[in-house]
Design a protein around this motif. Structure first.
Motif, short mmCIF file in Angstrom:
data_model
loop_
_atom_site.label_atom_id
_atom_site.label_comp_id
_atom_site.label_asym_id
_atom_site.label_seq_id
_atom_site.Cartn_x
_atom_site.Cartn_y
_atom_site.Cartn_z
N ASP A 45 25.47 50.25 49.26
CA ASP A 45 26.14 51.43 48.71
C ASP A 45 27.34 50.95 47.88
O ASP A 45 28.46 50.82 48.38
CB ASP A 45 26.60 52.36 49.84
N VAL A 46 27.09 50.68 46.60
CA VAL A 46 28.13 50.09 45.76
C VAL A 46 29.23 51.07 45.42
O VAL A 46 30.30 50.66 44.94
CB VAL A 46 27.51 49.52 44.45
N SER A 47 29.01 52.36 45.66
CA SER A 47 30.06 53.34 45.36
C SER A 47 31.32 53.08 46.19
O SER A 47 32.42 53.52 45.82
CB SER A 47 29.55 54.76 45.62
N ILE A 48 31.16 52.33 47.30
CA ILE A 48 32.31 52.02 48.17
C ILE A 48 33.31 51.13 47.44
O ILE A 48 34.52 51.24 47.67
CB ILE A 48 31.82 51.34 49.47
N TYR A 49 32.81 50.28 46.52
CA TYR A 49 33.74 49.35 45.86
C TYR A 49 33.66 49.36 44.33
O TYR A 49 34.23 48.51 43.67
CB TYR A 49 33.52 47.91 46.36
N SER A 50 32.99 50.34 43.76
CA SER A 50 32.84 50.36 42.30
C SER A 50 34.02 51.00 41.58
O SER A 50 33.91 51.40 40.43
CB SER A 50 31.54 51.08 41.91
N PHE A 100 39.64 47.87 41.48
CA PHE A 100 39.41 46.66 42.25
C PHE A 100 39.08 45.53 41.28
O PHE A 100 38.26 45.69 40.37
CB PHE A 100 38.21 46.82 43.20
N ASN A 101 39.71 44.35 41.48
CA ASN A 101 39.28 43.22 40.66
C ASN A 101 38.00 42.62 41.24
O ASN A 101 37.56 43.00 42.34
CB ASN A 101 40.39 42.16 40.53
N HIS A 102 37.41 41.68 40.52
CA HIS A 102 36.09 41.18 40.94
C HIS A 102 36.15 40.47 42.29
O HIS A 102 35.19 40.51 43.07
CB HIS A 102 35.53 40.23 39.87
N ALA A 103 37.28 39.80 42.59
CA ALA A 103 37.39 39.09 43.87
C ALA A 103 37.44 40.08 45.03
O ALA A 103 36.85 39.85 46.10
CB ALA A 103 38.63 38.20 43.85
N GLN A 104 38.15 41.19 44.84
CA GLN A 104 38.18 42.23 45.87
C GLN A 104 36.79 42.83 46.07
O GLN A 104 36.33 43.04 47.20
CB GLN A 104 39.18 43.34 45.48
N MET A 105 36.12 43.11 44.95
CA MET A 105 34.76 43.64 45.03
C MET A 105 33.85 42.70 45.82
O MET A 105 33.01 43.13 46.62
CB MET A 105 34.19 43.86 43.63
N ARG A 106 34.02 41.41 45.59
CA ARG A 106 33.18 40.41 46.26
C ARG A 106 33.37 40.47 47.78
O ARG A 106 32.39 40.45 48.54
CB ARG A 106 33.50 39.01 45.75
N GLU A 107 34.62 40.57 48.24
CA GLU A 107 34.88 40.62 49.67
C GLU A 107 34.29 41.88 50.30
O GLU A 107 33.75 41.84 51.41
CB GLU A 107 36.39 40.54 49.93
N ILE A 108 34.38 42.99 49.60
CA ILE A 108 33.80 44.24 50.12
C ILE A 108 32.28 44.12 50.16
O ILE A 108 31.64 44.51 51.14
CB ILE A 108 34.24 45.44 49.26
N SER A 149 38.20 49.82 56.67
CA SER A 149 39.55 49.47 57.09
C SER A 149 40.26 48.56 56.10
O SER A 149 41.49 48.50 56.08
CB SER A 149 39.52 48.80 58.47
N TYR A 150 39.47 47.83 55.27
CA TYR A 150 40.14 46.97 54.28
C TYR A 150 39.75 47.25 52.84
O TYR A 150 40.19 46.58 51.92
CB TYR A 150 39.92 45.49 54.62
N GLU A 156 40.49 37.65 54.88
CA GLU A 156 40.96 37.41 56.25
C GLU A 156 40.46 38.49 57.20
O GLU A 156 40.00 38.20 58.32
CB GLU A 156 42.48 37.35 56.26
N LYS A 157 40.53 39.75 56.75
CA LYS A 157 40.07 40.85 57.60
C LYS A 157 38.56 40.78 57.80
O LYS A 157 38.06 41.04 58.91
CB LYS A 157 40.48 42.19 56.98
N ARG A 158 37.83 40.43 56.75
CA ARG A 158 36.37 40.32 56.88
C ARG A 158 36.01 39.22 57.87
O ARG A 158 35.15 39.40 58.74
CB ARG A 158 35.75 40.04 55.50
N GLN A 159 36.68 38.08 57.77
CA GLN A 159 36.41 36.97 58.68
C GLN A 159 36.74 37.36 60.11
O GLN A 159 36.01 37.03 61.07
CB GLN A 159 37.23 35.74 58.27
N ALA A 160 37.85 38.10 60.27
CA ALA A 160 38.24 38.53 61.62
C ALA A 160 37.20 39.47 62.22
O ALA A 160 36.84 39.36 63.41
CB ALA A 160 39.61 39.22 61.58
N PHE A 161 36.68 40.40 61.40
CA PHE A 161 35.62 41.30 61.87
C PHE A 161 34.40 40.51 62.31
O PHE A 161 33.79 40.79 63.36
CB PHE A 161 35.23 42.29 60.77
N ILE A 162 34.02 39.52 61.50
CA ILE A 162 32.84 38.72 61.81
C ILE A 162 33.05 37.96 63.12
O ILE A 162 32.16 37.90 63.98
CB ILE A 162 32.52 37.75 60.66
N ASN A 163 34.24 37.38 63.27
CA ASN A 163 34.53 36.63 64.49
C ASN A 163 34.49 37.52 65.73
O ASN A 163 33.93 37.15 66.77
CB ASN A 163 35.90 35.95 64.38
N ARG A 164 35.08 38.72 65.60
CA ARG A 164 35.06 39.65 66.74
C ARG A 164 33.64 40.10 67.06
O ARG A 164 33.27 40.24 68.22
CB ARG A 164 35.95 40.86 66.44
#
Length: 703
Positions: free
Chosen positions: A168-173, A177-185, A197-198, A210-218
């Motif tokens: 669902d690209v509408s979340i980050y389109s 958002f710059n391209h790096a932010q889009m990539r993390e989303i 949340s981020y 950092e938040k994405r990595q934390a979610f993955i770790n949890r």
């Protein structure tokens, strides 16, 4: 290129006389001459050698180079337009919109694959943006989510990658958002995370990561805890499982499979990211998800994974492209490559003596055979779908006069013994009388419906009148030549003002002395002395020894010579532009137009009479009314054509005024230059100069 600016105004064939030309430019001109091409199209120092190469290649492949042979177009723009002409694609509207270079390449590739690029193309888009749109169209995804100039190409890429994985690209389109932010989303969505949340503009790309990595770790830690709750405590497997969970925490699985060439190729790309591990199964599962079933390259996938070819685009699936059938083509049995430009001499002059002026054919001789277009061969894309192949394109039958098409419909043969020409896509075979002796008053008047080739010379009052061309192998002294086409005197003309030449086309020869010439086209020679010349074209005197001396030259399109006049101040008059000949031609147009208007008025009166009769209920023969109506249309068309010719002549003289008189060597005092009836007399010798109009005065500028 030393002193190039001083030569930027040169327009005519300059190969041997311009030392300023770079070697690469000279090489392109030399190659063109060797290939029998009209190098005058690009023998202009405003073109660099790369531009010359593109024009030469177009001429060689017989495409219309005039659409791109402009010094303002760089060589890559020329290349893309040239390639488009081979496929029947018109890139000029896009060039007019401001697209060039790589932009045009992306547009050309899209049009070649019949993709609806025009629906999404915006004038302020650059090549990488157009590339992302093209790839999206190839993959048949809904590109409306990113096909807008508000996104840069890197943002477009992130949205496209999300669409490929059905996110669902509408979340980050949001374009903020710059391209790096889009990539993390996007990576969060691919991992099945709740990115809400981020997914906020207040977070930088680093914060998001950092938040994405934390979610993955949890998430992984939570999964490990559940597994441990069902295992026996204290077992050795517990320790192994704990170690595995720690490894998995740092493990990534990032790769991209892109589909290109309208579904005919699939590429895999594995980026180098710390902890990124991609397996063959990952690749095959993604191919299966995308329903790619044909042309999968197992060896390429093995090599990609086994040799860890990271940050490299690798072809992993390839279909069989459809093969278009070969287009129809003509096989010629006569020469089409007779040089239209004579060879240059060492001093920059022109070798009129050794030029082959025409090709002769015999009655019944085979001229050409047409080979019909072939059927195409179907292909298959990587989805296993059959790709329809286009059949070759048939060419239109040849048009012209003097030939017949045999019953087989493909063989063209000559109707008569005569001169063969192929100009403007038409075969023209006309009667040619070959005179194998000198022509004099004793020979009598020669009047021919066709062309005349005299193997000897014209002496003592010889007279020739031809509807076509007149070609004289040697000299002309006293005589009169009247041609509907061109006149070529290979060795030249020397008389006592009793040589008269009248041509509807061009007049050329090695030299003209005391000649009287009227021409519809250019007059060309290596030197001209004491002659009276009237031409609707341009007088061109070639070579460093070339001289235009004495007499009066009236040339609507101007004069280009090396030397003008001499040290003895022999009077030489150049009358350029809107001179007496120009005014006479325009008066002729006006007279013919008035005549056509009167004829049209009579026809319209007749038409009105018939209309009144019909209104009164009387019968008017349909055939008569049809003929009158057709005659009105024809007269109206002729008036429009006449207006077009008059306007074209006026526009040509306006263009000529940019460089009406060009002197490449010396111009001596005593010479008079008249441009549009404004006179200028040289009082002293000048070198390398152009004479033109400025503020209603003739001025001299350096060449």
């Amino acid at each position: 290129m030393a002193n190039l600016d001083s030569n930027m105004k040169q327009r005519h064939f300059p190969m041997m006389e311009n030392v300023e030309y770079q070697k690469a430019q000279n090489q392109e001109i030399k190659l063109g001459i060797e290939e029998g091409l009209d190098v005058s199209v690009y023998s202009n120092p405003e073109f660099n050698w790369l531009q010359m190469e593109q024009i030469r290649m177009g001429l060689k492949d017989k495409v219309d180079v005039s659409v791109y042979a402009n010094p303002a177009n760089n060589y890559e723009t020329m290349r893309q337009i040239r390639l488009s002409l081979y496929s029947g694609i018109d890139l000029i509207p896009y060039l007019d919109r401001g697209f060039e270079d790589d932009d045009l390449e992306e547009i050309r590739l899209a049009l070649l694959n019949r993709l609806p690029i025009d629906l999404w193309l915006q004038d302020n888009m650059c090549a990488p943006q157009i590339h992302e749109i093209r790839i999206g169209l190839c993959e048949d995804i809904d590109i409306s989510a990113y096909a807008s100039s508000k996104y840069n190409w890197m943002q477009m890429q992130q949205i496209r990658l999300g669409l490929e994985k059905k996110l669902d690209v509408s979340i980050y389109s949001n374009h903020f958002f710059n391209h790096a932010q889009m990539r993390e989303i996007r990576l969060g969505l691919e991992a099945g995370l709740d990115v809400s949340s981020y997914c906020r503009l207040i977070y930088s790309a680093t914060d998001m990561k950092e938040k994405r990595q934390a979610f993955i770790n949890r998430k992984k830690a939570s999964g490990t805890a559940r597994e441990e709750s069902v295992k026996d405590s204290g077992s050795s497997k517990e320790a192994v499982g704990s170690k595995s969970s720690i490894v998995d925490t740092f493990r990534k699985n990032e790769f991209v499979i892109s589909i290109e060439e309208n579904g005919n190729k699939a590429y895999a790309y594995i980026p180098w990211v710390p902890g990124n591990v991609v397996t063959k199964d990952d690749i095959y599962h993604d191919l299966e998800r995308r329903e790619i079933v044909f042309g999968i390259k197992k060896e390429a996938i093995d090599d990609l994974i086994d040799r860890k070819r990271l940050n490299e685009k690798v072809l992993i699936a390839e279909g069989i492209p459809a093969k278009k059938g070969e287009d129809g083509w003509f096989e010629w049995f006569v020469r089409l490559d007779l040089p239209r430009i004579p060879a240059p001499l060492p001093d920059g002059g022109v070798d009129y003596v050794n030029i082959e002026a025409f090709e002769m054919v015999d009655e019944g001789e085979k001229i050409a055979v047409y080979h019909r277009a072939e059927e195409g061969t179907s292909g298959k894309n990587i989805y296993g779908e059959s790709i329809h192949a286009e059949n070759g394109i048939e060419k239109k039958p040849l048009r012209g006069v003097g030939f017949t098409i045999e019953p087989d419909g493909v063989t063209y043969t000559s109707k008569l013994n005569g001169k063969f020409e192929f100009t403007g896509g038409r075969i023209i075979i006309t009667n040619m009388l070959i005179v194998r002796e000198d022509v004099t008053s004793v020979t009598g008047k020669l009047e021919v419906d066709g062309s005349v080739y005299v193997v000897g010379s014209i002496y003592s009052g010889g007279y020739i009148k031809a509807s076509g061309d007149i070609i004289i192998e040697h000299n002309v002294e006293t005589g009169k030549l009247i041609a509907g086409g061109n006149v070529m005197i290979k060795k030249g003309s020397c008389s006592k003002n009793d040589c008269f030449i009248d041509a509807g086309g061009e007049v050329s020869g090695s030299f003209f002395e005391a000649a009287n010439i009227n021409a519809g086209g250019n007059v060309k020679a290596n030197y001209i002395m004491n002659s009276n010349i009237n031409t609707m074209g341009r007088v061109i005197v070639s070579g460093s020894k070339g001289v235009l001396l004495g007499g009066k030259i009236s040339a609507v399109k101007g004069v280009d010579t090396y030397n003008l006049g001499n040290r003895m101040h022999l009077k030489t008059i150049l009358d350029i532009g809107r001179n007496e000949m120009y005014e006479k031609k325009q008066a002729e147009y006006a007279e013919n137009r008035e005549k056509l208007l009167n004829e049209l008025a009579d026809l319209e009166k007749e038409w009105n009479k018939m209309f009144m009769l019909c209104s009164a209920g009387k019968d008017v023969p349909e055939e008569i009314s049809r003929k009158v109506h057709a005659a009105i249309d024809i007269k109206s068309q002729k008036i429009a054509e006449l207006d077009g010719e008059a306007s074209k002549l006026a526009n040509l003289t306006e263009q000529t005024m940019k460089e009406p008189v060009c002197i490449r060597g010396r111009a001596y005092g005593g010479s008079m230059i008249i441009i549009n009836s404004i006179k200028y007399t040289l009082t002293a010798e000048v070198k390398r100069a152009v004479f033109k109009l400025r503020n209603k005065q003739v001025v001299m500028v350096a060449l």
